[in-house]
Design an enzyme around this catalytic site. Structure first.
Site, PDB file in Angstrom:
ATOM      1  N   ASP A   1       0.810  -1.145   0.033  1.00 23.00           N
ATOM      2  CA  ASP A   1      -0.041   0.165  -0.077  1.00 23.00           C
ATOM      3  C   ASP A   1       0.840   1.389   0.009  1.00 23.00           C
ATOM      4  O   ASP A   1       0.266   2.280   0.126  1.00 23.00           O
ATOM      5  CB  ASP A   1      -0.772   0.082   1.145  1.00 23.00           C
ATOM      6  CG  ASP A   1      -2.130  -0.704   0.985  1.00 23.00           C
ATOM      7  OD1 ASP A   1      -2.513  -1.026  -0.238  1.00 23.00           O
ATOM      8  OD2 ASP A   1      -3.186  -0.570   1.821  1.00 23.00           O
TER       9      ASP A   1
ATOM     10  N   ASP B   1      -6.931  35.105 -34.808  1.00 21.25           N
ATOM     11  CA  ASP B   1      -6.587  33.618 -34.441  1.00 21.25           C
ATOM     12  C   ASP B   1      -7.769  33.198 -33.681  1.00 21.25           C
ATOM     13  O   ASP B   1      -8.593  32.307 -33.906  1.00 21.25           O
ATOM     14  CB  ASP B   1      -5.423  33.410 -33.725  1.00 21.25           C
ATOM     15  CG  ASP B   1      -4.074  33.540 -34.718  1.00 21.25           C
ATOM     16  OD1 ASP B   1      -4.424  33.096 -35.756  1.00 21.25           O
ATOM     17  OD2 ASP B   1      -3.135  33.466 -33.989  1.00 21.25           O
TER      18      ASP B   1
ATOM     19  N   GLY C   1      -6.576  20.318 -34.306  1.00 17.80           N
ATOM     20  CA  GLY C   1      -7.900  19.883 -34.827  1.00 17.80           C
ATOM     21  C   GLY C   1      -8.316  20.269 -36.089  1.00 17.80           C
ATOM     22  O   GLY C   1      -8.585  19.455 -37.122  1.00 17.80           O
ATOM     23  N   MET C   2      -8.121  21.664 -36.223  1.00 14.92           N
ATOM     24  CA  MET C   2      -8.412  22.121 -37.417  1.00 14.92           C
ATOM     25  C   MET C   2      -7.373  21.596 -38.784  1.00 14.92           C
ATOM     26  O   MET C   2      -7.862  21.221 -39.967  1.00 14.92           O
ATOM     27  CB  MET C   2      -8.009  23.482 -37.561  1.00 14.92           C
ATOM     28  CG  MET C   2      -9.286  24.329 -37.017  1.00 14.92           C
ATOM     29  SD  MET C   2     -10.849  24.337 -37.694  1.00 14.92           S
ATOM     30  CE  MET C   2     -10.453  24.893 -39.501  1.00 14.92           C
TER      31      MET C   2
END
Lengths: 508, 467
Positions: free
Chosen positions: A36, A294, A429-430
């Site tokens: 643990d 942007d 992503g773009m």
């Protein structure tokens, strides 16, 4: 019983250990079975800690099960006292010891007789508190212990510091970017002419806790850890506290204005408006970023936010209020403090999700198909599977979330870091989409033997149109599968018929 | 049974047991990958779940075939019915994953509240129609790799006791081999049979990655020895047949319960040998199996010499240096024996648990190796005390400390080379072929640190104040 694959917040003892090991010269002894002490591995690995983690276990084994710990715990405490000379030893119960129901309180009292160090028992119910709740409670317990001790000895210092001063409460080991936030907050206080009286628990000595009341006020940057202590100090000494997380431009300003109000109420005479104005418009880049073209491109893009209360709430507000991003869903795993979260984010998002089931969040993300996710490491992996970029904003975290470079989330430098994080997530992503739409240099899956498959396969107009209707995050896969199918069957042009045949054959 | 008394000359000590190791439930990490149609259900608390989640790192995101049955307050205080709760969860697992076996891993908590998993399993098994194997891999009794031991010991009971004979082609002998060769043409099988010496069936036990299984199987095949089966096999449905009188051999040092169960419950004969770790160990392992079957081993001399020769570039980095094992995974004796043969000295071997009977042959090979290499016998410290060990490390200043992650970074910061011990559990270290991998691991800190040595960055902590 609950079927669980993943958990967001750890067990209670982790919280206690995080607080205990954040202090200087405090040793925690876990009453736990072999294995643990995994906390030590995490601290040593994730934080790349150079020193031994001041946590040992008093092992619960078969013998203990049969006869009780007897002298073992007391011996382990007194032994550690002699070996390391800590100021404080915190006996930490675990899930195992809490069902054994041994009288740990009694062990602590007995050990206290012999040990030079102070000895306390962390008062946390394993089955009712999670890591964060336990950390909050343990910090409060230690603060109270030393305030009371000083009061009994008549050592509580009188009065306040000469100049306005603050205690920063809740910075701890294994906290998300806590060290960087702490540095940034100290810098902010220096800029504002506020002395930092004490920072707890990180790097603090328990012997200095008696000085806490000398500060003019307390700052609790994280919702999860420090609130109980701040309330205790308010009740005992009438110390006001600021619980506005200075994350994002608007919230940082709000936090500073609140501090100004508190200081002026105690006879200070400060005006931070000019500082806020100057920072916001010319020093920090985030406000300018919001105005730049942007950021314009991000307008109305869909995002999902998930994390702990502090970070998910702050992030939701930043995305919605400062960047014009459409937060479809904001969620937290801090179920025990859900009302606070709802109240914070309700006006900034469409839906609120309160859950600690990673499946529920994964499903919600798949349903919503956001352009970006801001979540924990778990959401990052959901994003990977669905081809959606993810910025990590909260624990649970991996080693890469303990960067060596300076990356605060708080204060004005924090706003810059966050702007980068958000922008980079969305641009990637773009970029991905553009590549897919225009059939760019996609080499994720090699279709032919060579890399330059060329474009000998044409998509006719109807098929291309149909392809564009496919949701972005699976479009690449559909395209690849269809082309693979066409190549195998020797079609030279992809028509609607070929597309559907491919779909039927591979379930593309 | 090969109960040899442990050699007198080796010193054994026992300390306090205050040491760092992984919880034995970590065995699900490699066993669920090994047994492809299994599902591991760990019945425990958030603490267990947190450990697995963090210890397995990225594996957790690959939709593992394991989950926690997280006990809540109602389970602890018996307000909820264990049977009903487990049934609900197992039905859900059956629906979502449809495994061929569900392995219940009992934890500290199930031990303390005395949840009768062994009693519940057969009832539930009958009700839902999926075999349930129960293993008590808890931190009260076991350390790290011993978790695998408890699972395999439980699986021994599930191994078929008679080779099923296929309809239509009832040949009396070698039914198992037919099973193994299922789907191949009869002539191929017959041709292959001739490559083997006629010996009683041999089953090996210990979970190995598939390439290692193939490698060791082929190594024995070169001696004409046929491996009738492995425990565990790739799939639960392919567990080996165990009949009375079969021979068994362990490939890992931490499998003493499994060995005992095979001998006592299935009446198998255990071949006690050193473990096939390092070329010396592999050779001794093969020789021992050959000798039991009365086979004269062929070409082992050249094979071993050739492997040693190929290791020379690594060995020259460690020859004459010292290694200290803090002890956490029970591979320590075998690894120390191999590293001593490579020319290292070893002042101390820490080990969680020492079964002197099961490891007898390995211990005597260690002793023999020390004599032949002219180095003193190591102290073998069972249930070590990490604090004391660190004091000894400061005194002895070993060139390499093999230790857990909790101590690795702090030791490195004090200028002591360390190798993370857990890597030896996950790397492929068995057989002749993989000896290089052991040395790749063991020499890595020395190679890395020698490239940094001129920078003067050895000690990266300020001198601790002496109180």
């Amino acid at each position: 019983m609950k079927l669980a694959y993943w958990m967001y917040a750890g067990p209670a003892h982790i919280g206690t250990l995080r607080v205990a090991s954040s202090f200087k010269n405090v040793h925690a002894i876990m009453h736990a079975p072999l294995g643990d002490d995994y906390f030590n591995v995490m601290r040593s690995m994730l934080e790349r800690e150079r020193n031994y983690t001041p946590v040992t276990a008093s092992i619960v084994d078969r013998n203990v099960l049969a006869r009780g710990s007897q002298e073992k715990v007391v011996d382990n405490i007194t032994r550690k006292d002699k070996e390391e000379h800590p100021d404080l030893i915190v006996l930490t119960p675990t899930c195992t010891s809490s069902i054994l129901q041994e009288d740990l309180k009694n062990f602590v009292e007995r050990a206290q007789i012999e040990a030079k160090a102070d000895v306390i028992l962390a008062d946390v119910n394993h089955y009712r508190a999670n890591e964060l709740q336990a950390a909050d409670r343990t910090l409060d317990q230690i603060v109270q212990y030393y305030i009371e001790k000083a009061r009994k000895k008549g050592e509580l210092p009188e009065g306040k510091t000469e100049k306005p001063s603050v205690n920063i409460i809740g910075i701890s080991t294994l906290g998300f970017h806590n060290h960087h936030d702490c540095t940034e907050l100290k810098r902010l206080m220096a800029d504002l002419g506020i002395e930092v009286n004490e920072v707890i628990p990180e790097g603090a000595s328990v012997n200095n806790l008696k000085n806490l009341p000398r500060a003019w006020f307390n700052l609790v940057p994280y919702r999860e850890i420090g609130m109980i202590s701040a309330r205790y100090l308010e009740e005992q000494f009438g110390m006001p506290f600021v619980d506005i997380t200075p994350m994002g431009v608007v919230e940082t300003a709000r936090c500073i204005r609140k501090m100004q109000q508190i200081i002026n109420a105690q006879g200070g005479n400060v005006d931070y408006e000019e500082f806020i104005q100057n920072q916001t418009l010319y020093v920090s880049q985030a406000a300018w970023f919001s105005r730049s073209i942007d950021c314009q491109n991000l307008t109305g893009k869909k995002a999902v936010v998930f994390g702990d209360n502090t970070h998910a709430a702050a992030m939701t507000k930043i995305l919605a209020r400062e960047m014009g991003i459409h937060v479809v869903l904001a969620g937290t795993y801090c179920k025990y403090d859900a009302d606070w979260f709802r109240e914070q984010v309700s006006e900034y998002c469409d839906e609120v999700l309160i859950s600690d089931d990673n499946g529920a969040i994964g499903d919600a993300i798949a349903r919503i198909e956001p352009s970006a996710i801001f979540g924990t490491q778990m959401e990052r992996h959901v994003g990977k599977r669905l081809d959606i970029p993810c910025g990590v904003i909260a624990a649970p975290i991996h080693i890469q979330n303990f960067p060596l470079g300076y990356k605060p989330f708080m204060g004005y430098e924090g706003t810059n870091q966050l702007a980068d994080l958000v922008y980079n997530s969305f641009t990637l992503g773009m970029e991905d989409h553009l590549l897919e739409i225009f059939g760019g240099h996609d080499t994720k899956e090699v279709i032919t033997k060579g890399i330059s498959a060329g474009s000998d396969l044409g998509w006719n107009k109807e098929a291309q149109g149909e392809l564009n209707k496919v949701p972005g995050f699976v479009r690449g896969k559909v395209k690849r599968n269809t082309e693979k199918f066409a190549r195998e069957r020797g079609f030279s042009e992809i028509t609607l018929e070929v597309m559907y045949a491919a779909k039927e054959s591979v379930g593309a | 049974m090969t109960a040899i008394e442990a050699p007198q000359a080796l010193e054994f000590e026992c300390e306090t047991g205050n040491y760092h190791t992984f919880c034995p439930i970590s065995c699900v990490a490699w066993l669920y990958q090994k047994i492809e149609d299994s599902f591991f259900l760990v019945i425990g608390t958030k603490t267990c779940g947190y450990f697995l989640q963090n210890a397995m790192g990225v594996m957790i995101f690959a939709e593992p075939r394991y989950a926690m049955a997280e006990l809540e307050e109602g389970d602890i205080s018996a307000q909820l019915n264990d049977y009903e709760e487990l049934k609900r969860l197992c039905v859900q697992i059956k629906r979502d994953r449809n495994p061929s076996v569900i392995v219940w891993i009992g934890t500290c908590t199930t031990e303390i509240i005395k949840m009768d998993l062994e009693g519940l399993a057969p009832r539930l098994e009958a009700e839902i129609g999926i075999p349930i194997v129960t293993a008590r891999a808890n931190g009260l009794d076991y350390a790290f790799t011993q978790g695998e031991d408890t699972v395999l010991a439980a699986m021994v009971h599930k191994c078929p006791s008679q080779a099923p004979v296929k309809e239509g082609e009832k040949e009396e002998r070698n039914a198992i081999s037919k099973l193994l060769n299922f789907g191949r043409k009869k002539e191929d099988v017959a041709a292959e049979e001739s490559e083997y010496v006629d010996h009683p069936p041999l089953v090996l036990f210990g979970s190995m990655p598939d390439p290692v299984v193939t490698n060791l199987t082929l190594e024995l095949k070169k001696q004409g020895i046929k491996v009738s089966g492995w425990l565990p096999a790739k799939r639960y449905t392919e567990l080996p047949v165990l009949e009375e009188g079969y021979y068994v051999s362990g490939v890992n040092p931490f499998l003493s319960r499994t060995a005992t169960t095979l001998m006592r419950r299935r009446k198998c004969k255990l071949i006690g040998s050193p473990f096939p770790i390092g070329p010396d160990g592999t050779r001794a392992w093969i020789e021992k199996i050959c000798s039991v079957f009365g086979i004269e081993p062929k070409g082992l001399d050249e094979r071993e010499a050739q492997i040693w020769a190929s290791l020379e570039d690594y060995i020259k980095l460690i020859r004459g240096k010292s290694v200290f094992f803090m002890g956490d995974n029970l591979l320590e004796i075998s690894l120390a024996r191999f590293l001593i043969r490579c020319g290292m000295s070893c002042p101390e071997i820490g080990i969680p648990y020492m079964d002197k009977r099961y490891q007898a042959a390995e211990l005597s090979l260690l002793e023999k190796t020390c004599q032949e290499m002219g180095v003193p016998n190591p102290r073998i410290i069972e249930k070590p005390d990490n604090y004391n060990q660190i004091q000894r490390i400061y005194e002895l200043k070993p060139d390499l400390v093999i230790t857990g992650m909790a101590h690795a970074n702090p030791l490195e910061a004090r200028g002591i080379n360390t190798k993370w011990s857990v890597e030896f559990t996950f790397a492929q270290i068995h057989g002749f072929t993989n000896a290089r991998d052991i040395l790749e691991l063991a020499t890595r800190p020395l190679r890395r640190n020698s490239s940094l040595k001129d920078l003067g960055w050895d000690k990266l902590v300020k001198e601790e104040a002496k109180v």
